[in-house]
Design a protein around this motif. Structure first.
Motif, PDB file in Angstrom:
ATOM      1  N   ILE A 182       0.835  -1.201   0.000  1.00 40.97           N
ATOM      2  CA  ILE A 182       0.000   0.000   0.000  1.00 40.97           C
ATOM      3  C   ILE A 182       0.872   1.254   0.000  1.00 40.97           C
ATOM      4  CG2 ILE A 182      -1.704   1.324   1.318  1.00 40.97           C
ATOM      5  CD1 ILE A 182      -2.841  -1.149  -0.085  1.00 40.97           C
ATOM      6  N   TYR A 183       1.914   1.265   0.823  1.00 41.27           N
ATOM      7  CA  TYR A 183       2.802   2.425   0.869  1.00 41.27           C
ATOM      8  C   TYR A 183       3.402   2.711  -0.502  1.00 41.27           C
ATOM      9  CZ  TYR A 183       2.906   1.429   5.955  1.00 41.27           C
ATOM     10  OH  TYR A 183       2.585   1.186   7.263  1.00 41.27           O
ATOM     11  N   THR A 184       3.664   1.661  -1.266  1.00 36.43           N
ATOM     12  CA  THR A 184       4.312   1.807  -2.570  1.00 36.43           C
ATOM     13  C   THR A 184       3.382   2.416  -3.606  1.00 36.43           C
ATOM     14  OG1 THR A 184       5.737  -0.111  -2.106  1.00 36.43           O
ATOM     15  CG2 THR A 184       5.527   0.569  -4.408  1.00 36.43           C
ATOM     16  N   TYR A 185       2.109   2.024  -3.577  1.00 33.45           N
ATOM     17  CA  TYR A 185       1.202   2.407  -4.659  1.00 33.45           C
ATOM     18  C   TYR A 185       0.085   3.369  -4.232  1.00 33.45           C
ATOM     19  CZ  TYR A 185       3.571  -1.197  -7.318  1.00 33.45           C
ATOM     20  OH  TYR A 185       4.526  -1.930  -7.953  1.00 33.45           O
ATOM     21  N   SER A 186       0.066   3.769  -2.971  1.00 31.97           N
ATOM     22  CA  SER A 186      -0.906   4.757  -2.497  1.00 31.97           C
ATOM     23  C   SER A 186      -0.165   5.969  -1.963  1.00 31.97           C
ATOM     24  CB  SER A 186      -1.791   4.148  -1.397  1.00 31.97           C
ATOM     25  OG  SER A 186      -2.471   3.008  -1.864  1.00 31.97           O
ATOM     26  N   GLY A 187      -0.906   7.034  -1.670  1.00 33.32           N
ATOM     27  CA  GLY A 187      -0.262   8.240  -1.154  1.00 33.32           C
ATOM     28  C   GLY A 187      -1.274   9.351  -0.963  1.00 33.32           C
ATOM     29  N   THR A 188      -0.796  10.570  -0.912  1.00 35.43           N
ATOM     30  CA  THR A 188      -1.694  11.700  -0.667  1.00 35.43           C
ATOM     31  C   THR A 188      -2.726  11.860  -1.776  1.00 35.43           C
ATOM     32  OG1 THR A 188      -0.100  13.229  -1.685  1.00 35.43           O
ATOM     33  CG2 THR A 188       0.004  12.966   0.707  1.00 35.43           C
ATOM     34  N   MET A 189      -2.333  11.598  -3.024  1.00 38.47           N
ATOM     35  CA  MET A 189      -3.282  11.750  -4.121  1.00 38.47           C
ATOM     36  C   MET A 189      -4.414  10.734  -4.020  1.00 38.47           C
ATOM     37  SD  MET A 189      -4.198  13.500  -6.691  1.00 38.47           S
ATOM     38  CE  MET A 189      -2.772  14.446  -7.237  1.00 38.47           C
ATOM     39  N   SER A 190      -4.081   9.479  -3.724  1.00 41.79           N
ATOM     40  CA  SER A 190      -5.128   8.457  -3.642  1.00 41.79           C
ATOM     41  C   SER A 190      -6.041   8.697  -2.434  1.00 41.79           C
ATOM     42  CB  SER A 190      -4.507   7.060  -3.575  1.00 41.79           C
ATOM     43  OG  SER A 190      -3.687   6.906  -2.442  1.00 41.79           O
ATOM     44  N   LEU A 191      -5.457   9.102  -1.298  1.00 43.01           N
ATOM     45  CA  LEU A 191      -6.298   9.416  -0.138  1.00 43.01           C
ATOM     46  C   LEU A 191      -7.222  10.587  -0.436  1.00 43.01           C
ATOM     47  CD1 LEU A 191      -3.899   9.082   2.946  1.00 43.01           C
ATOM     48  CD2 LEU A 191      -5.641   7.465   2.171  1.00 43.01           C
ATOM     49  N   ASN A 192      -6.703  11.595  -1.084  1.00 40.26           N
ATOM     50  CA  ASN A 192      -7.513  12.774  -1.401  1.00 40.26           C
ATOM     51  C   ASN A 192      -8.673  12.418  -2.322  1.00 40.26           C
ATOM     52  OD1 ASN A 192      -7.864  15.749  -1.295  1.00 40.26           O
ATOM     53  ND2 ASN A 192      -7.422  15.621  -3.478  1.00 40.26           N
ATOM     54  N   ASN A 193      -8.423  11.513  -3.257  1.00 38.19           N
ATOM     55  CA  ASN A 193      -9.470  11.124  -4.204  1.00 38.19           C
ATOM     56  C   ASN A 193     -10.468  10.152  -3.592  1.00 38.19           C
ATOM     57  OD1 ASN A 193      -8.258  12.670  -6.189  1.00 38.19           O
ATOM     58  ND2 ASN A 193      -7.109  10.969  -7.064  1.00 38.19           N
ATOM     59  N   GLU A 194      -9.989   9.307  -2.685  1.00 47.11           N
ATOM     60  CA  GLU A 194     -10.805   8.215  -2.154  1.00 47.11           C
ATOM     61  C   GLU A 194     -11.685   8.614  -0.973  1.00 47.11           C
ATOM     62  OE1 GLU A 194     -10.052   3.858   0.043  1.00 47.11           O
ATOM     63  OE2 GLU A 194      -8.345   5.100  -0.597  1.00 47.11           O
ATOM     64  N   LEU A 195     -11.180   9.465  -0.096  1.00 51.92           N
ATOM     65  CA  LEU A 195     -11.813   9.649   1.204  1.00 51.92           C
ATOM     66  C   LEU A 195     -12.903  10.713   1.196  1.00 51.92           C
ATOM     67  CD1 LEU A 195      -8.760   9.333   3.608  1.00 51.92           C
ATOM     68  CD2 LEU A 195     -10.245   7.557   2.659  1.00 51.92           C
ATOM     69  N   LYS A 196     -13.751  10.636   2.214  1.00 50.33           N
ATOM     70  CA  LYS A 196     -14.875  11.561   2.387  1.00 50.33           C
ATOM     71  C   LYS A 196     -14.366  12.958   2.712  1.00 50.33           C
ATOM     72  CE  LYS A 196     -18.873  12.290   5.445  1.00 50.33           C
ATOM     73  NZ  LYS A 196     -19.628  11.726   6.598  1.00 50.33           N
ATOM     74  N   LYS A 197     -14.931  13.963   2.034  1.00 48.49           N
ATOM     75  CA  LYS A 197     -14.557  15.363   2.268  1.00 48.49           C
ATOM     76  C   LYS A 197     -15.377  15.936   3.425  1.00 48.49           C
ATOM     77  CE  LYS A 197     -11.987  15.149  -1.488  1.00 48.49           C
ATOM     78  NZ  LYS A 197     -12.270  13.759  -1.891  1.00 48.49           N
ATOM     79  N   ILE A 198     -14.718  16.703   4.291  1.00 44.34           N
ATOM     80  CA  ILE A 198     -15.397  17.348   5.416  1.00 44.34           C
ATOM     81  C   ILE A 198     -15.663  18.804   5.052  1.00 44.34           C
ATOM     82  CG2 ILE A 198     -15.296  17.849   7.885  1.00 44.34           C
ATOM     83  CD1 ILE A 198     -15.305  14.866   7.120  1.00 44.34           C
ATOM     84  N   LYS A 199     -16.901  19.232   5.184  1.00 40.36           N
ATOM     85  CA  LYS A 199     -17.312  20.545   4.695  1.00 40.36           C
ATOM     86  C   LYS A 199     -17.439  21.600   5.783  1.00 40.36           C
ATOM     87  CE  LYS A 199     -17.827  18.946   0.483  1.00 40.36           C
ATOM     88  NZ  LYS A 199     -16.894  19.341  -0.595  1.00 40.36           N
ATOM     89  N   SER A 200     -17.320  21.220   7.061  1.00 43.39           N
ATOM     90  CA  SER A 200     -17.500  22.176   8.138  1.00 43.39           C
ATOM     91  C   SER A 200     -16.495  21.905   9.255  1.00 43.39           C
ATOM     92  CB  SER A 200     -18.927  22.092   8.699  1.00 43.39           C
ATOM     93  OG  SER A 200     -19.050  22.853   9.886  1.00 43.39           O
TER      94      SER A 200
END
Length: 288
Positions: A182-200
């Motif tokens: 996971i460390y090799t093929y994931s990172g900040t870009m994948s987390l940013n695209n995958e995870l739920k955005k917090i709006k408040s």
């Protein structure tokens, strides 16, 4: 002339004696000391940092991810941030605590990876192993469940397919091999695209992450939250970094009056030791 000199000498003597018996005026200098919120004997995040007056910690269930992060064990106060090669990181002035978590010598556990590990270790410890899984930067999902069954990715550029190539293995040793993948093929870009955005800001809680996805990007995690009666909140932050190094609890170098607590705002500039988020965005692991 002699009489004049004698007269002046007598005047001088009288003046000296008069000054000796004048009341002494004492000047008291006001010393303003900043409050310190550190408990150097504290062995967890919660115990290491005290809440300012009129603030209270948000309460979380003892089985929650939030409770798990807040009670992370710390090394003794003054511990250095150590790189994956065993050498101290060149900058040691930006933290008030170092989490008691090893740094693999392979150099893979960088900023996003460190937080992925915290999340994965929590799910492992609480017997939620089937929830361990992350997207590669390509968007393909890689779960611990399938990896433990013996499936491995075949990667060709942005094309990824999974094939059973080895026997099933549910051991902790194999789990760490999975994390290295996971460390090799994931990172900040994948987390940013995958995870739920917090709006408040009001919705933020421990375990949420301040992120900028990119190559390089950066991500840090909220490690504690406190609130006063007016509803104002302050936050503690932890980060891993590049090169791979100890996960550490950050000082607030921009607002030393409340350090290590931070005030956070959406879509604002937030500076932490070593990085500035110019347009702050927050994400959350989906099951939280």
């Amino acid at each position: 002339m002699k009489k004049l000199l004698v007269f002046l000498f007598l005047v001088l003597i009288i003046a000296v004696f008069a000054l000796q018996f004048q009341p002494v005026k004492q000047t008291v200098a006001a010393v303003i000391t900043k409050p310190t919120y550190l408990n150097k004997n504290g062995s967890t995040i919660k115990d290491r940092v005290k809440a300012p007056e009129n603030y209270k910690r948000i309460v979380y269930d003892s089985s929650s991810f939030q409770y798990y992060i807040r009670h992370q064990e710390l090394k003794n106060y003054g511990a250095k941030v150590i790189n994956y090669d065993g050498e101290p990181y060149f900058y040691q002035l930006g933290h008030v605590g170092v989490l008691d978590i090893d740094v693999p010598s392979n150099g893979l556990q960088q900023c996003a990876d460190a937080l992925i590990r915290l999340r994965s270790e929590y799910l492992w410890k609480t017997n939620q192993k089937d929830k361990i899984g992350f997207e590669f930067t390509s968007g393909h999902y890689c779960s611990w469940k399938k990896y433990a069954q013996g499936y491995r990715p075949k990667i060709n550029g942005n094309k990824v397919s999974f094939h059973k190539t080895t026997a099933a293995n549910n051991s902790k040793t194999n789990f760490y091999k999975y994390l290295n993948l996971i460390y090799t093929y994931s990172g900040t870009m994948s987390l940013n695209n995958e995870l739920k955005k917090i709006k408040s800001i009001k919705d933020l809680k421990i375990g949420d992450m301040l992120i900028v996805g990119g190559f390089p990007g950066h991500v840090i995690m909220i490690a504690d939250v406190i609130e006063n009666e007016a509803g104002e909140r302050l936050f503690l932050l932890i980060q891993g970094n590049t090169p791979a190094q100890s996960i550490h609890l950050l000082k607030n170098l921009d607002d030393t009056d409340i350090s290590p607590w931070y005030k956070l705002q959406l879509n604002s500039e937030i500076s932490v030791p070593g990085f500035t988020f110019t347009n702050s965005k927050f994400v959350r692991f989906i099951d939280e």
